[in-house]
Write a protein that holds these residues in place. Structure first.
Motif, PDB file in Angstrom:
ATOM      1  N   GLY A 167       0.736  -1.164   0.070  1.00 24.35           N
ATOM      2  CA  GLY A 167      -0.099  -0.098  -0.061  1.00 24.35           C
ATOM      3  C   GLY A 167       0.777   1.317   0.112  1.00 24.35           C
ATOM      4  O   GLY A 167       1.709   1.393  -0.801  1.00 24.35           O
ATOM      5  N   HIS A 348      -3.933  -9.115  23.128  1.00 24.41           N
ATOM      6  CA  HIS A 348      -3.494  -7.960  21.981  1.00 24.41           C
ATOM      7  C   HIS A 348      -1.955  -7.494  22.172  1.00 24.41           C
ATOM      8  O   HIS A 348      -1.498  -7.198  21.611  1.00 24.41           O
ATOM      9  N   GLU A 352       0.398  -7.211  16.790  1.00 16.76           N
ATOM     10  CA  GLU A 352      -0.968  -6.541  16.056  1.00 16.76           C
ATOM     11  C   GLU A 352      -1.532  -7.408  15.230  1.00 16.76           C
ATOM     12  O   GLU A 352      -1.017  -8.652  14.990  1.00 16.76           O
ATOM     13  N   GLY A 353      -2.914  -7.176  14.922  1.00 21.08           N
ATOM     14  CA  GLY A 353      -3.816  -7.933  14.250  1.00 21.08           C
ATOM     15  C   GLY A 353      -2.956  -8.534  12.670  1.00 21.08           C
ATOM     16  O   GLY A 353      -3.195  -9.618  12.494  1.00 21.08           O
ATOM     17  N   ILE A 354      -2.149  -7.850  12.168  1.00 20.61           N
ATOM     18  CA  ILE A 354      -1.802  -8.197  10.881  1.00 20.61           C
ATOM     19  C   ILE A 354      -0.615  -9.528  11.061  1.00 20.61           C
ATOM     20  O   ILE A 354      -0.713 -10.436  10.322  1.00 20.61           O
ATOM     21  N   LYS A 427     -12.275  -2.668  -3.323  1.00 19.90           N
ATOM     22  CA  LYS A 427     -11.242  -1.699  -3.371  1.00 19.90           C
ATOM     23  C   LYS A 427     -10.953  -1.249  -4.762  1.00 19.90           C
ATOM     24  O   LYS A 427     -10.459  -0.196  -5.285  1.00 19.90           O
ATOM     25  N   LYS A 434      -8.706   6.688  -8.569  1.00 23.22           N
ATOM     26  CA  LYS A 434      -7.481   6.987  -7.905  1.00 23.22           C
ATOM     27  C   LYS A 434      -7.491   7.547  -6.695  1.00 23.22           C
ATOM     28  O   LYS A 434      -6.691   8.584  -6.440  1.00 23.22           O
ATOM     29  N   SER A 436      -7.011   6.306  -2.506  1.00 27.93           N
ATOM     30  CA  SER A 436      -6.545   5.005  -1.495  1.00 27.93           C
ATOM     31  C   SER A 436      -7.852   4.539  -0.730  1.00 27.93           C
ATOM     32  O   SER A 436      -8.774   4.996  -0.256  1.00 27.93           O
ATOM     33  N   ASP A 438      -8.148   2.631   1.756  1.00 30.17           N
ATOM     34  CA  ASP A 438      -8.296   2.808   3.165  1.00 30.17           C
ATOM     35  C   ASP A 438      -8.856   4.190   3.457  1.00 30.17           C
ATOM     36  O   ASP A 438      -9.603   4.399   4.319  1.00 30.17           O
ATOM     37  N   GLU A 461      -7.527   5.409  14.163  1.00 31.77           N
ATOM     38  CA  GLU A 461      -7.257   4.268  13.090  1.00 31.77           C
ATOM     39  C   GLU A 461      -5.779   3.784  13.361  1.00 31.77           C
ATOM     40  O   GLU A 461      -4.828   4.613  13.349  1.00 31.77           O
ATOM     41  N   ALA A 463      -2.202   2.641  12.684  1.00 31.18           N
ATOM     42  CA  ALA A 463      -1.427   2.733  11.626  1.00 31.18           C
ATOM     43  C   ALA A 463      -0.080   2.245  11.998  1.00 31.18           C
ATOM     44  O   ALA A 463       0.534   2.393  12.924  1.00 31.18           O
ATOM     45  N   ILE A 476      -4.078   7.181  13.360  1.00 37.07           N
ATOM     46  CA  ILE A 476      -4.478   8.281  12.137  1.00 37.07           C
ATOM     47  C   ILE A 476      -5.716   8.739  12.758  1.00 37.07           C
ATOM     48  O   ILE A 476      -6.645   8.018  12.959  1.00 37.07           O
TER      49      ILE A 476
HETATM   50  N1  COA Z   1      -4.959   5.333  -6.529  1.00 31.55           N
HETATM   51  C1  COA Z   1      -4.751   4.122  -6.878  1.00 31.55           C
HETATM   52  N2  COA Z   1      -4.712   3.102  -6.023  1.00 31.55           N
HETATM   53  C2  COA Z   1      -3.998   3.565  -4.978  1.00 31.55           C
HETATM   54  C3  COA Z   1      -4.182   4.770  -4.449  1.00 31.55           C
HETATM   55  C4  COA Z   1      -4.469   5.808  -5.327  1.00 31.55           C
HETATM   56  N3  COA Z   1      -4.657   7.193  -4.994  1.00 31.55           N
HETATM   57  N4  COA Z   1      -3.831   4.844  -2.969  1.00 31.55           N
HETATM   58  C5  COA Z   1      -3.511   3.587  -2.736  1.00 31.55           C
HETATM   59  N5  COA Z   1      -3.808   2.820  -3.741  1.00 31.55           N
HETATM   60  C6  COA Z   1      -3.786   1.239  -3.755  1.00 31.55           C
HETATM   61  C7  COA Z   1      -2.298   0.716  -3.039  1.00 31.55           C
HETATM   62  O1  COA Z   1      -1.152   0.956  -4.036  1.00 31.55           O
HETATM   63  C8  COA Z   1      -2.550  -0.753  -2.645  1.00 31.55           C
HETATM   64  O2  COA Z   1      -2.433  -1.467  -3.697  1.00 31.55           O
HETATM   65  P1  COA Z   1      -2.361  -3.107  -3.387  1.00 31.55           P
HETATM   66  O3  COA Z   1      -3.865  -3.723  -3.168  1.00 31.55           O
HETATM   67  O4  COA Z   1      -1.922  -3.605  -4.813  1.00 31.55           O
HETATM   68  O5  COA Z   1      -1.340  -3.464  -2.363  1.00 31.55           O
HETATM   69  C9  COA Z   1      -4.022  -0.433  -2.010  1.00 31.55           C
HETATM   70  O6  COA Z   1      -4.608   0.484  -2.910  1.00 31.55           O
HETATM   71  C10 COA Z   1      -4.294  -0.238  -0.536  1.00 31.55           C
HETATM   72  O7  COA Z   1      -3.715   1.020  -0.309  1.00 31.55           O
HETATM   73  P2  COA Z   1      -4.403   2.099   0.874  1.00 31.55           P
HETATM   74  O8  COA Z   1      -5.823   1.683   0.714  1.00 31.55           O
HETATM   75  O9  COA Z   1      -3.792   3.088   0.653  1.00 31.55           O
HETATM   76  O10 COA Z   1      -4.237   1.419   2.041  1.00 31.55           O
HETATM   77  P3  COA Z   1      -2.630   0.648   2.921  1.00 31.55           P
HETATM   78  O11 COA Z   1      -2.447  -0.637   2.295  1.00 31.55           O
HETATM   79  O12 COA Z   1      -1.580   1.693   2.564  1.00 31.55           O
HETATM   80  O13 COA Z   1      -3.027   0.909   4.316  1.00 31.55           O
HETATM   81  C11 COA Z   1      -3.061   1.547   6.483  1.00 31.55           C
HETATM   82  C12 COA Z   1      -2.970   2.015   5.106  1.00 31.55           C
HETATM   83  C13 COA Z   1      -3.095   2.658   7.250  1.00 31.55           C
HETATM   84  C14 COA Z   1      -4.090   0.840   6.972  1.00 31.55           C
HETATM   85  C15 COA Z   1      -1.768   0.674   6.647  1.00 31.55           C
HETATM   86  O14 COA Z   1      -0.548   1.434   6.367  1.00 31.55           O
HETATM   87  C16 COA Z   1      -1.460   0.192   7.894  1.00 31.55           C
HETATM   88  O15 COA Z   1      -1.004   0.849   9.084  1.00 31.55           O
HETATM   89  N6  COA Z   1      -1.884  -0.866   8.372  1.00 31.55           N
HETATM   90  C17 COA Z   1      -1.914  -1.748   9.479  1.00 31.55           C
HETATM   91  C18 COA Z   1      -2.986  -1.732  10.400  1.00 31.55           C
HETATM   92  C19 COA Z   1      -3.135  -2.266  11.447  1.00 31.55           C
HETATM   93  O16 COA Z   1      -2.387  -2.172  12.340  1.00 31.55           O
HETATM   94  N7  COA Z   1      -4.113  -3.241  11.672  1.00 31.55           N
HETATM   95  C20 COA Z   1      -4.227  -4.136  12.707  1.00 31.55           C
HETATM   96  C21 COA Z   1      -4.576  -3.304  14.147  1.00 31.55           C
HETATM   97  S1  COA Z   1      -4.670  -4.676  15.337  1.00 31.55           S
END
Ligand code: COA
Length: 649
Positions: A167, A348, A352-354, A427, A434, A436, A438, A461, A463, A476
């Motif tokens: 992402g 927890h 993290e969940g990931i 998604k 264009k 994101s 998320d 949120e 991050a 976030i």
């Molecule tokens: N145009 C087109 N595509 C886009 C875009 C745009 N402007 N912005 C992002 N995308 C695409 C990305 O390239 C990505 O592509 P992929 O599916 O091929 O990988 C996809 O969309 C997802 O990106 P996005 O939605 O921006 O989110 P992210 O994956 O970067 O996630 C967070 C953002 C904050 C959720 C992530 O950085 C994070 O921190 N995750 C962990 C959360 C966590 O800890 N959860 C558990 C808690 S217990």
């Protein structure tokens, strides 16, 4: 405002400078090449203070804002308390791998006194299994345990492939520390604060074991006997023996696991009473040192919808179902219900969940990829029989048990949960705009909250900051002023404001994942002042601060590639927990709240969310194609504020 690369530009946030900053990227890569992951930076003080005001100003009254501005100004004045604490934090970051880790762990988890189920422990819900017989259930369990042992040996052999960020700012390696804690940690309850205990391998490691919970009884299943790891057939045989032992009614002991579902101080008190007896001490010791729990649950007697399965994972269905068949302090509890309701309950604090998703996806793939090697009949085995753990229950412990059972029942009754699959789009549609995905979902959640409650509230949120050494998460703050402008403007449809809100959300994400968000920093400043025994700075006793960390909306993206979903409870009594799993053509939302709050309703939230997502889609599609005007009757419905009791205002 300025970027981490040094570029000074007041406009960088709006134009996404940081998202595209080549200098910032190459600096990060350079540091990684130079040896290991970079340390989490301490953000500049003024940047955090400005951001704090920006994040809170539209969520408080004018009068409160005036007061807070003066407090912030005083705190950040040259030679003031803020500068002093910032200097101390910078010193701390010099001599620690991660300056915020201990403060964060304490604040986020260990000092929280609330019961772990619902309030803290997230769960993964597996697709419903079709077990035709008891043996099917045990076969599944044996297969799963084999997978756990494989995965554990990958962790121990440092053979897990390094995770890379996806992402936003994709490509950088992520800290793998959390994996080492999956099967080796234990959250020990304490009177004021808990301790996260990590097992260290000793010179002569003891045989490893799993605890199997069955009919509220606990059994020790050794998985290494005479230096040999048990194979799936052996595991099945041992599980069958456990099942038979649990059937002997005369041997049944009180459901001691219920104590771990109580609030932490209460459980700490009960535990110290329990371990006065040496039998109890030995039993607790076996549980605390196990790899994980496998909870063989009785049929729940409920229809196994997604929502009901989520509830069963979150609290076991209460004392009359499987509520006592748990030990909540252990990070990994695999639940295998005889009726096919399966999943994982996770303490927890160690990860993290990931990481939980990575581990469980490995297990599901393992089970699919390596078909069970079991023949139908159980094997005759020379293996020593698994042992049942014994408990001596004094009258005091009985009193604790009654009280824990009561509280669990209240928690069960109070949880208002709604798991739903939004099938309008996923998604793919959002990426085509264009945007994101998320950020889009976050703006949709803001829109939904506004529709349901007529205002925005402090939002969390998670991050990931695993780009840094020992990195966990920062926040976030998704209720941005830009989101407020957009949700208000939806009354008159404004695509430009949707763009601005998405950009603000995306920029905040970049800020957070590069270690520049404000929540960890403010926490660090607060805690270092406490550590230095200074008077609490007014910044932290100000109402605005208290409001800003009362997260009415607590959200998290937990995407999966396997068919499963994650969920958790709200973090405040009048709040929502909203976990989402965006997929190509749909999005799974798990929304929770408490029934006894007059302000919240999970069903209403989800229904409104679906409407908001559709409206946002209409807006995007209309602006892209410059098509006909939007359907006015549909919009009129959606814009009406609906109260919990169904009345509209
Ligand atoms: N145009 C087109 N595509 C886009 C875009 C745009 N402007 N912005 C992002 N995308 C695409 C990305 O390239 C990505 O592509 P992929 O599916 O091929 O990988 C996809 O969309 C997802 O990106 P996005 O939605 O921006 O989110 P992210 O994956 O970067 O996630 C967070 C953002 C904050 C959720 C992530 O950085 C994070 O921190 N995750 C962990 C959360 C966590 O800890 N959860 C558990 C808690 S217990």
């Amino acid at each position: 405002s300025y970027c981490m690369c040094g570029t000074s530009s007041r406009q960088y946030a709006l134009h996404g400078h940081r998202a595209n900053c080549a200098r910032l990227f190459s600096a990060l890569r350079e540091r990684i090449r130079a040896g290991g992951l970079p340390k989490l930076p301490v953000p500049p003080l003024q940047q955090t203070l400005n951001m704090y005001l920006k994040c809170t100003s539209h969520l408080i009254t004018e009068e409160q804002l005036k007061k807070t501005k003066a407090i912030v100004e005083k705190f950040g004045a040259p030679g003031g308390m803020g500068e002093f604490l910032q200097k101390k934090l910078l010193e701390r970051s010099e001599h620690t791998a991660n300056w915020v880790y201990d403060y964060w762990l304490e604040d986020m988890y260990l000092s929280n006194r609330l019961a772990l189920p619902v309030n803290s422990s997230p769960v993964m819900v597996f697709p419903k299994q079709n077990f035709r017989s008891q043996s099917d259930t045990l076969r599944f369990a044996a297969h799963l345990i084999s997978g756990v042992l494989e995965y554990k040996s990958l962790i121990d052999g440092r053979a897990l492939p390094v995770d890379y960020a996806r992402g936003q700012l994709a490509g950088t390696p992520l800290c793998m520390d959390q994996y080492n804690k999956v099967f080796t940690s234990y959250r020990l309850p304490g009177p004021k604060t808990d301790t996260l205990v990590a097992q260290k391998s000793t010179v002569m490691p003891e045989p490893e074991h799993i605890i199997v919970a069955c009919k509220n009884q606990f059994f020790v299943l050794d998985v290494v006997i005479n230096f040999r790891r048990l194979n799936e057939k052996d595991l099945y045989t041992q599980l069958e023996r456990i099942r038979k032992m649990s059937d002997i009614e005369e041997e049944r002991l009180p459901p001691i696991g219920l104590l771990t579902s109580d609030d932490r101080t209460q459980w700490a008190e009960a535990r110290s009473m329990l371990i006065k007896d040496s039998t109890n001490r030995d039993s607790i010791d076996m549980i605390e040192r196990c790899l994980c729990l496998v909870c063989l649950d009785e049929p729940s007697g409920t229809e196994l919808t997604d929502t009901n399965r989520a509830l069963l994972m979150l609290h076991g269905g209460g004392t009359d179902k499987n509520g006592g068949n748990r030990w909540y302090d252990k990070p990994m509890q695999f639940v295998i219900g005889a009726d096919g309701s399966c999943g994982v309950v996770c303490e927890h604090s160690p990860f993290e969940g990931i990481v939980l998703v990575q581990c469980t996806e490995y297990l599901l793939r393992y089970m699919r990829g390596s078909p069970s090697k079991l023949v139908r009949a159980a094997s005759m085995s020379e293996l020593p029989a698994p042992r049942q753990l014994h408990w001596k229950c004094s009258a005091d412990i009985q009193t604790f048990l009654t009280s824990s059972a009561d509280k669990l029942q209240r928690l069960v009754k109070n949880l208002d949960m709604n798991v739903s699959k939004f099938t309008g789009y996923g998604k793919e549609f959002i990426k085509k705009q264009k945007m994101s995905p998320d950020a889009y979902v976050q703006v949709a959640l803001q829109f939904t909250f506004y529709r349901c409650h007529g205002c925005l509230v402090p939002t969390y949120e998670s991050a990931s900051i695993r780009r840094f050494q020992e990195g966990r998460v920062d926040n976030i703050r998704s209720s941005t002023p830009e989101a407020l402008a957009f949700v208000k403007a939806m009354d008159v449809e404004k695509m430009e404001l949707l763009w601005t809100a998405i950009k603000a959300q995306t920029n905040y994400t970049i800020l957070a994942i590069t270690g520049m968000a404000i929540d960890n920093h403010l926490l660090g400043l607060r805690e270092i002042a406490k550590e230095l025994k200074l008077e609490k700075p007014e910044l932290f006793s100000d109402t605005t601060y208290a409001t800003s960390i009362h997260f009415i909306l607590s959200t998290s993206q937990v995407p999966t590639t396997e068919e499963m979903f994650c969920c958790y409870g709200p973090v405040v009594p009048n709040g929502y927990g909203a976990c989402y799993n965006p997929q190509t053509d749909h999005i799974i939302f798990c929304v929770s709240s408490f029934c006894d709050s007059a302000e919240t309703s999970s069903d209403l939230f989800v229904k409104t969310l679906e409407g908001c997502l559709k409206e946002m889609q209409d807006l995007c599609t209309k602006c892209n194609t410059e098509a006909k005007p939007a359907d006015s009757t549909k919009r009129k419905d959606g814009t009406t504020k609906v109260m919990k009791n169904g009345s509209k205002s």
